[in-house]
Design a protein around this motif. Structure first.
Motif, mmCIF file in Angstrom:
data_model
loop_
_atom_site.group_PDB
_atom_site.id
_atom_site.type_symbol
_atom_site.label_atom_id
_atom_site.label_comp_id
_atom_site.label_asym_id
_atom_site.label_seq_id
_atom_site.Cartn_x
_atom_site.Cartn_y
_atom_site.Cartn_z
ATOM 1 N N ARG A 68 -23.670 33.397 -6.493
ATOM 2 C CA ARG A 68 -24.522 32.493 -7.258
ATOM 3 C C ARG A 68 -24.304 31.039 -6.844
ATOM 4 O O ARG A 68 -25.262 30.255 -6.725
ATOM 5 C CB ARG A 68 -24.222 32.669 -8.757
ATOM 6 N N VAL A 69 -23.065 30.652 -6.558
ATOM 7 C CA VAL A 69 -22.787 29.281 -6.119
ATOM 8 C C VAL A 69 -23.346 29.052 -4.710
ATOM 9 O O VAL A 69 -23.882 27.969 -4.394
ATOM 10 C CB VAL A 69 -21.270 29.013 -6.175
ATOM 11 N N HIS A 70 -23.252 30.039 -3.817
ATOM 12 C CA HIS A 70 -23.819 29.914 -2.472
ATOM 13 C C HIS A 70 -25.331 29.704 -2.543
ATOM 14 O O HIS A 70 -25.889 28.861 -1.809
ATOM 15 C CB HIS A 70 -23.497 31.172 -1.649
ATOM 16 N N GLU A 116 -27.281 26.431 -1.082
ATOM 17 C CA GLU A 116 -28.359 26.478 -0.086
ATOM 18 C C GLU A 116 -29.606 25.788 -0.616
ATOM 19 O O GLU A 116 -30.287 25.060 0.113
ATOM 20 C CB GLU A 116 -28.665 27.937 0.253
ATOM 21 N N ALA A 117 -29.956 26.004 -1.879
ATOM 22 C CA ALA A 117 -31.138 25.339 -2.437
ATOM 23 C C ALA A 117 -30.958 23.838 -2.463
ATOM 24 O O ALA A 117 -31.910 23.073 -2.239
ATOM 25 C CB ALA A 117 -31.403 25.868 -3.851
ATOM 26 N N MET A 132 -19.621 19.131 -5.411
ATOM 27 C CA MET A 132 -19.133 19.915 -6.557
ATOM 28 C C MET A 132 -19.303 21.413 -6.292
ATOM 29 O O MET A 132 -18.408 22.214 -6.583
ATOM 30 C CB MET A 132 -19.909 19.513 -7.818
ATOM 31 N N LEU A 133 -20.445 21.816 -5.720
ATOM 32 C CA LEU A 133 -20.665 23.233 -5.430
ATOM 33 C C LEU A 133 -19.714 23.738 -4.347
ATOM 34 O O LEU A 133 -19.218 24.866 -4.416
ATOM 35 C CB LEU A 133 -22.120 23.453 -4.995
ATOM 36 N N ALA A 134 -19.453 22.899 -3.334
ATOM 37 C CA ALA A 134 -18.518 23.297 -2.275
ATOM 38 C C ALA A 134 -17.105 23.496 -2.857
ATOM 39 O O ALA A 134 -16.388 24.433 -2.474
ATOM 40 C CB ALA A 134 -18.508 22.257 -1.172
ATOM 41 N N LEU A 160 -13.353 29.721 -5.980
ATOM 42 C CA LEU A 160 -13.614 31.145 -6.222
ATOM 43 C C LEU A 160 -13.140 32.014 -5.063
ATOM 44 O O LEU A 160 -12.852 33.201 -5.236
ATOM 45 C CB LEU A 160 -15.113 31.357 -6.443
ATOM 46 N N SER A 161 -13.068 31.437 -3.853
ATOM 47 C CA SER A 161 -12.676 32.209 -2.682
ATOM 48 C C SER A 161 -11.178 32.384 -2.573
ATOM 49 O O SER A 161 -10.708 33.127 -1.701
ATOM 50 C CB SER A 161 -13.213 31.543 -1.402
#
Length: 270
Positions: free
Chosen positions: A230-232, A236-237, A260-262, A268-269
């Motif tokens: 979901r974060v990926h 991308e968007a 922030m998304l990165a 999470l990884s």
């Protein structure tokens, strides 16, 4: 009549009650046989019937002469004491006494006996009222051995019967003594039961916690993968919007969102 006799008779003589009129109602004569047995009374002491016009009990007047006919006494339709009462049209109505008194009385007794036979003879007993427990019986589950001993000692100090020598005790004193002995005898077993219940409750809480952890561990990998995906998608968007014509402020907001998304993908990884 002599004057002396008139002075002695100071009260009026009793006279026969009768209707002093020859008026007769315009209604047809009423035959007693057309009424129900419980709607008329043929006993000489209370000769009466229920008037069909106003449904009230009205006496039947029968004159002493054989030529006169029986008829209903004039009466009102309202109860006694009503203002502006109205006379019932059934007053002075002729009555035909075509019912045998003995036969009527026999039918009435048969009806009463039949009604009594339908009634239940079952005795409905009153419910027994429970005896209220004593104060010591109410407080017994809430007291331990020490509290029962203090309550018994306080009672002995204030009770005149229990103060007497010879181990004389009243009813409450006997109850408190038995309560103290019972608490002292059963307190170790009660404490053991309470301790066991506390341990079982604690083990149950720990077991539920372990079960929750196991359930979460079985689904943690799929949940983490769904969060990363979901974060990926959101990253991308956001990157697709970066190539369009943006102002300085919009570009700054977009860069902060990408950062922030990165950071979230990296967390999470791990």
């Amino acid at each position: 009549m002599p004057v002396a006799l008139r002075e002695v008779e100071t009260t009026a003589r009793p006279r026969q009650r009768r209707t002093r009129t020859r008026a007769i109602s315009h209604l047809d004569a009423l035959a007693v046989s057309s009424l129900k047995p419980h709607e008329y009374d043929l006993r000489p002491a209370c000769l009466s019937l229920v008037c069909p016009s106003c449904r009230t009990w009205v006496p039947i007047h029968v004159a002493a002469t054989s030529k006169a006919k029986a008829k209903l006494v004039a009466h009102h339709m309202e109860t006694a004491g009503t203002e502006d009462p109205r006379r019932c049209p059934g007053g002075h109505r002729l009555v035909i006494l075509d019912v045998d008194i003995e036969r009527w009385w026999q039918r009435l007794e048969e009806g009463v006996s039949e009604t009594d036979g339908r009634r239940s003879n079952r005795v409905t007993r009153k419910p027994k009222v429970a005896v209220a427990p004593a104060v010591t019986q109410i407080l017994a589950p809430l007291l331990d051995a020490k509290a029962a001993l203090k309550l018994y000692q306080a009672h002995r100090q204030g009770c005149a019967v229990c103060k007497q020598p010879g181990h004389v005790r009243c009813t409450d004193g006997v109850r408190l003594a038995h309560l103290y002995a019972h608490k002292q005898r059963n307190e170790p077993a009660l404490r053991a039961v309470l301790t066991l219940r506390e341990e079982l409750a604690e083990q149950r809480v720990q077991g539920l916690g372990l079960l929750r952890e196991l359930q979460w561990a079985s689904t943690a990998a799929s949940v983490r993968q769904a969060d990363i995906q979901r974060v990926h998608d959101a990253l991308e968007a956001t990157l697709k919007q970066y190539g369009s014509e943006l102002t300085v402020w919009e570009r700054a907001d977009l860069m902060s969102a990408i950062t922030m998304l990165a950071t979230k993908v990296e967390q999470l990884s791990r």
